[in-house]
Design a protein around this motif. Structure first.
Motif: not given
Length: 360
Positions: A302-303, A306-307, A309-310, A357-358
């Motif tokens: 999950k982390k 999130a990373f 996606k940046t 997954y975005y």
């Protein structure tokens, strides 16, 4: 000699009987043998069958062309699919003018749960290529891609499907004894082990002009949706879109600049509410209810999502610095993320998050 198949081939060769009437006859009599043995009066009781047509059915016998087609099927390991066969494409069977008999060479499951047809201009731009490229990278691997093996958008769709591990079917406007257009012969050969070639036309049928609309109805009828990418106001892509609408299938068009002749057809489909607008792979997956069922994610995954996606691309060193894992642990994590289709590993050991997954 397979008498049943011989009769089925002969049934499709009767000049005055089209696919709609053949379908009605089969619904009434259940088999070709019953149709050939029925009385003229009983045949005439079927909607659309006139006495002249009934007598033509009664008089028709398998001929040299019929036997030639049967021999071609047997020699080249062609799979014949009669409309009553379980392997016949069931979505296509729902169409009132579905072909009575199909000829198939390939490995793909023609009754895949998720099927999309991609059609468009024979003179695509880099924009059209980019749309297909980003879409096919994002589609679940179980999606079957259908197109017409024409030059341009069709060719790009088939090629990029192969490159992205998707199965792809080329629907032909001629017999399986040749490939048209000739530049796509190698592509067609490559598609057989990762998809296939499908046609309703007998061997020695050349790609005449009036065969292409017949081909287009199969392209539309096989699929859950037809995606139109770059097309003029008239042409085969618009015909395919119209067939899809008639069959109550989704029609989706990629918008383009109002000054681009190759986008005028797509823009008009959208303007007239004959097609929904394509904006990105995620929206298309949502529209068709093809959103993948995500595998359970642990906290590290999950982390990482999130990373990732940046920005669009990451090096493995960047992910190593973020996770603070050992090299072995990172390699295992990357392998797991790739197997779950969460990331894609690109040349140069670069990583990118899969589009689906975005949204999570």
């Amino acid at each position: 000699m397979d008498d049943s198949l011989l009769n089925q081939i002969a049934f499709t060769q009767i000049p005055s009987i089209g696919p709609v009437t053949r379908k009605l006859l089969l619904e009434a009599f259940e088999s070709v043998e019953n149709i050939f043995s029925a009385a003229v009066a009983d045949l005439c009781a079927v909607k659309g069958v006139r006495e002249k047509m009934a007598r033509e059915i009664k008089a028709f016998l398998p001929n040299e062309k019929t036997k030639e087609m049967l021999q071609f099927i047997q020699q080249h390991r062609i799979v014949p699919l009669f409309i009553t066969d379980p392997g016949y494409p069931q979505k296509l069977k729902e169409c009132p003018d579905a072909p009575t008999l199909l000829f198939y060479k390939g490995t793909a499951h023609l009754n895949a749960v998720k099927i999309i047809s991609i059609v468009g201009t024979r003179m695509p731009t880099a924009y059209g290529y980019h749309i297909i490229e980003t879409l096919l990278k994002a589609l679940p691997k179980e999606v079957l891609i259908v197109s017409g093996l024409a030059l341009g958008i069709d060719t790009i769709a088939h090629q990029l499907a192969l490159e992205n591990g998707l199965q792809t079917i080329g629907v032909l406007a001629h017999g399986l004894d040749e490939i048209y257009p000739p530049p796509n012969k190698n592509l067609a050969k490559a598609m057989i082990p990762q998809g296939g070639l499908l046609t309703e036309f007998h061997c020695n049928t050349i790609p005449e002009k009036y065969n292409f609309p017949k081909r287009n109805r199969v392209v539309a009828g096989m699929a859950d949706a037809t995606l139109v990418i770059e097309t003029a106001l008239k042409g085969g892509s618009i015909i395919t879109a119209d067939f899809a609408s008639q069959y109550h299938r989704d029609v989706i068009a990629v918008p383009g600049r109002i000054t681009d002749q190759r986008s005028r057809g797509c823009n008009k489909l959208i303007q007239e509410n004959r097609a929904s607008i394509y904006t990105n792979p995620e929206d298309l997956l949502q529209q068709l209810n093809w959103v993948p069922a995500f595998a359970p994610l642990n906290e590290t995954e999950k982390k990482c999502i999130a990373f990732l996606k940046t920005k669009e691309l990451f090096s493995q060193d960047e992910l190593l610095a973020f996770t603070q894992l050992s090299f072995g642990e990172l390699a295992s994590l990357i392998f797991d993320l790739e197997m779950k289709q969460i990331i894609q590993v690109l040349p140069g050991n670069q990583l990118t998050l899969m589009p689906a997954y975005y949204s999570i």
